[in-house]
Design a protein around this motif. Structure first.
Motif, PDB file in Angstrom:
ATOM      1  N   ILE A   1      45.559 -12.775 -42.267  1.00  0.00           N
ATOM      2  CA  ILE A   1      46.731 -12.718 -43.137  1.00  0.00           C
ATOM      3  C   ILE A   1      48.007 -12.873 -42.329  1.00  0.00           C
ATOM      4  N   ASN A   2      48.019 -12.340 -41.125  1.00  0.00           N
ATOM      5  CA  ASN A   2      49.224 -12.461 -40.302  1.00  0.00           C
ATOM      6  C   ASN A   2      49.429 -13.880 -39.784  1.00  0.00           C
ATOM      7  N   GLU A   3      48.342 -14.594 -39.532  1.00  0.00           N
ATOM      8  CA  GLU A   3      48.457 -16.009 -39.167  1.00  0.00           C
ATOM      9  C   GLU A   3      48.940 -16.832 -40.360  1.00  0.00           C
TER      10      GLU A   3
ATOM     11  N   ASP B   1      40.473 -18.118 -33.761  1.00  0.00           N
ATOM     12  CA  ASP B   1      41.591 -18.991 -33.420  1.00  0.00           C
ATOM     13  C   ASP B   1      41.931 -19.845 -34.640  1.00  0.00           C
ATOM     14  N   PHE B   2      43.100 -19.612 -35.208  1.00  0.00           N
ATOM     15  CA  PHE B   2      43.506 -20.309 -36.430  1.00  0.00           C
ATOM     16  C   PHE B   2      44.390 -21.535 -36.164  1.00  0.00           C
ATOM     17  N   GLN B   3      44.601 -21.899 -34.905  1.00  0.00           N
ATOM     18  CA  GLN B   3      45.608 -22.907 -34.588  1.00  0.00           C
ATOM     19  C   GLN B   3      45.307 -24.271 -35.205  1.00  0.00           C
ATOM     20  N   TYR B   4      44.021 -24.634 -35.309  1.00  0.00           N
ATOM     21  CA  TYR B   4      43.687 -25.947 -35.858  1.00  0.00           C
ATOM     22  C   TYR B   4      43.844 -25.987 -37.376  1.00  0.00           C
TER      23      TYR B   4
ATOM     24  N   VAL C   1      43.249 -23.907 -63.032  1.00  0.00           N
ATOM     25  CA  VAL C   1      42.630 -24.469 -61.828  1.00  0.00           C
ATOM     26  C   VAL C   1      43.305 -23.888 -60.586  1.00  0.00           C
ATOM     27  N   CYS C   2      42.490 -23.422 -59.648  1.00  0.00           N
ATOM     28  CA  CYS C   2      42.995 -23.016 -58.339  1.00  0.00           C
ATOM     29  C   CYS C   2      42.194 -23.741 -57.272  1.00  0.00           C
ATOM     30  N   LEU C   3      42.581 -23.575 -56.018  1.00  0.00           N
ATOM     31  CA  LEU C   3      41.919 -24.295 -54.930  1.00  0.00           C
ATOM     32  C   LEU C   3      41.169 -23.323 -54.025  1.00  0.00           C
ATOM     33  N   ASN C   4      39.935 -23.674 -53.719  1.00  0.00           N
ATOM     34  CA  ASN C   4      39.133 -22.936 -52.753  1.00  0.00           C
ATOM     35  C   ASN C   4      39.047 -23.776 -51.487  1.00  0.00           C
ATOM     36  N   VAL C   5      39.767 -23.358 -50.452  1.00  0.00           N
ATOM     37  CA  VAL C   5      39.899 -24.120 -49.213  1.00  0.00           C
ATOM     38  C   VAL C   5      39.135 -23.402 -48.105  1.00  0.00           C
ATOM     39  N   ASN C   6      38.208 -24.115 -47.472  1.00  0.00           N
ATOM     40  CA  ASN C   6      37.414 -23.559 -46.381  1.00  0.00           C
ATOM     41  C   ASN C   6      37.492 -24.481 -45.170  1.00  0.00           C
ATOM     42  N   ALA C   7      37.655 -23.885 -44.003  1.00  0.00           N
ATOM     43  CA  ALA C   7      37.782 -24.672 -42.777  1.00  0.00           C
ATOM     44  C   ALA C   7      36.690 -24.310 -41.786  1.00  0.00           C
ATOM     45  N   PRO C   8      36.221 -25.304 -41.015  1.00  0.00           N
ATOM     46  CA  PRO C   8      35.267 -25.017 -39.938  1.00  0.00           C
ATOM     47  C   PRO C   8      36.004 -24.402 -38.748  1.00  0.00           C
ATOM     48  N   VAL C   9      35.258 -23.821 -37.856  1.00  0.00           N
ATOM     49  CA  VAL C   9      35.853 -23.245 -36.647  1.00  0.00           C
ATOM     50  C   VAL C   9      36.063 -24.341 -35.610  1.00  0.00           C
ATOM     51  N   GLY C  10      37.177 -24.265 -34.878  1.00  0.00           N
ATOM     52  CA  GLY C  10      37.453 -25.226 -33.813  1.00  0.00           C
ATOM     53  C   GLY C  10      38.213 -26.439 -34.313  1.00  0.00           C
ATOM     54  N   GLU C  11      38.153 -27.515 -33.537  1.00  0.00           N
ATOM     55  CA  GLU C  11      38.884 -28.723 -33.906  1.00  0.00           C
ATOM     56  C   GLU C  11      38.388 -29.273 -35.234  1.00  0.00           C
ATOM     57  N   ILE C  12      39.331 -29.796 -36.003  1.00  0.00           N
ATOM     58  CA  ILE C  12      39.060 -30.251 -37.359  1.00  0.00           C
ATOM     59  C   ILE C  12      39.217 -31.762 -37.437  1.00  0.00           C
ATOM     60  N   LYS C  13      38.232 -32.440 -38.026  1.00  0.00           N
ATOM     61  CA  LYS C  13      38.271 -33.905 -38.133  1.00  0.00           C
ATOM     62  C   LYS C  13      39.207 -34.389 -39.234  1.00  0.00           C
ATOM     63  N   GLY C  14      39.409 -33.556 -40.239  1.00  0.00           N
ATOM     64  CA  GLY C  14      40.232 -33.960 -41.372  1.00  0.00           C
ATOM     65  C   GLY C  14      39.957 -33.077 -42.558  1.00  0.00           C
ATOM     66  N   LEU C  15      40.309 -33.577 -43.719  1.00  0.00           N
ATOM     67  CA  LEU C  15      40.233 -32.796 -44.946  1.00  0.00           C
ATOM     68  C   LEU C  15      39.496 -33.600 -46.016  1.00  0.00           C
ATOM     69  N   LYS C  16      38.627 -32.930 -46.771  1.00  0.00           N
ATOM     70  CA  LYS C  16      37.845 -33.596 -47.809  1.00  0.00           C
ATOM     71  C   LYS C  16      37.960 -32.815 -49.125  1.00  0.00           C
TER      72      LYS C  16
END
Length: 256
Positions: free
Chosen positions: A21-23, A142-145, A166-181
């Motif tokens: 939450i702080n990030e 590490d949330f930087q990516y 409608v709302c959005l459910n956004v999930n990210a992988p850990v580490g470097e990110i290739k993009g968004l789908k």
């Protein structure tokens, strides 16, 4: 606090002191005026739970230019309800952000998630709402990516809005990110959900464990595929749980 920029309501289910939450606050402070109203401790797995048998209380923790922070003894959904209905906000928020959750809320996890429960509550109140999660439970993630993508998503939602319910459910992988789908929710389930154990007094108890069984691992259209392949997944999620495609068929049943 005078709020001339977009008003951003932030909450989560990991608690007011969590790194996630702080990030998130750090990422969106340049975008708008931020009011944080979050549980005073972890409330994972609360879904849309509300408190009905215990008095609810909240506490002002911080107030400075552009940022106000409150903690609450309730659930994530309680936090949204209290923020919206107790007069602490100068006006209706332009966006609600829930997270950043420590752990994935993709696939079936969306129905258990306190993070998404708060997003659904904002959605119900006609506030563009986004749940944000990073697919690892490490307290020191590490949330930087992820953060630059969060900024992009928030700016787009503020610009375009979201459809009603409608709302959005956004999930990210850990580490470097290739993009968004943009994906759909994967079909799967949890199995072997509990471990049976014995306490020092010889009494049996159960501890939640289990693992997620993805029944569509090769389907490129799912959120689980995106995460497994290094992409952020965005799933537009709806609070209308009606199985619309089944309504007409069910009318042919011998019920009337």
């Amino acid at each position: 606090m005078i709020m001339s920029k977009p008003l951003i309501l932030v909450t989560n289910d990991d608690g007011i002191t969590s790194k996630g939450i702080n990030e998130l606050i750090d990422a969106v402070l340049p975008i708008g005026d931020v009011v944080v109203f979050a549980p005073d401790g972890p409330r994972s797995g609360m879904s849309n739970a509300i408190t009905v048998n215990t008095p609810l209380r909240y506490k002002l923790l911080e107030q400075r230019d552009g940022l106000v922070r409150y903690s609450c003894n309730g659930t994530p959904t309680d936090c949204v309800k209290l923020a919206l209905h107790t007069g602490i906000l100068p006006r209706k928020p332009d966006i609600l952000l829930s997270g950043i959750n420590h752990g994935s809320n993709a696939a079936i996890n969306v129905i258990y998630s306190g993070t998404m429960g708060a997003a659904f509550e904002g959605c119900e109140n006609s506030i563009p709402s986004v749940g944000l999660s990073l697919a690892d439970y490490d307290e020191n993630l590490d949330f930087q990516y992820f953060k630059p993508y969060i900024v992009k998503i928030v700016n787009e939602v503020l610009k375009r809005g979201l459809p009603r319910a409608v709302c959005l459910n956004v999930n990210a992988p850990v580490g470097e990110i290739k993009g968004l789908k943009i994906k759909r929710q994967a079909w799967g389930y949890w199995t072997d959900e509990f471990e049976q154990r014995t306490d020092p007094n010889g009494q049996t108890y159960f501890w939640m464990a289990g693992y997620f069984k993805n029944e569509e691992p090769a389907d490129h259209e799912t959120d689980e595929w995106a995460l497994a392949n290094g992409y952020i997944s965005i799933v537009p999620s709806i609070i209308d749980l009606t199985a619309h495609e089944f309504v007409n068929e069910m009318k042919t049943w011998n019920l009337f």
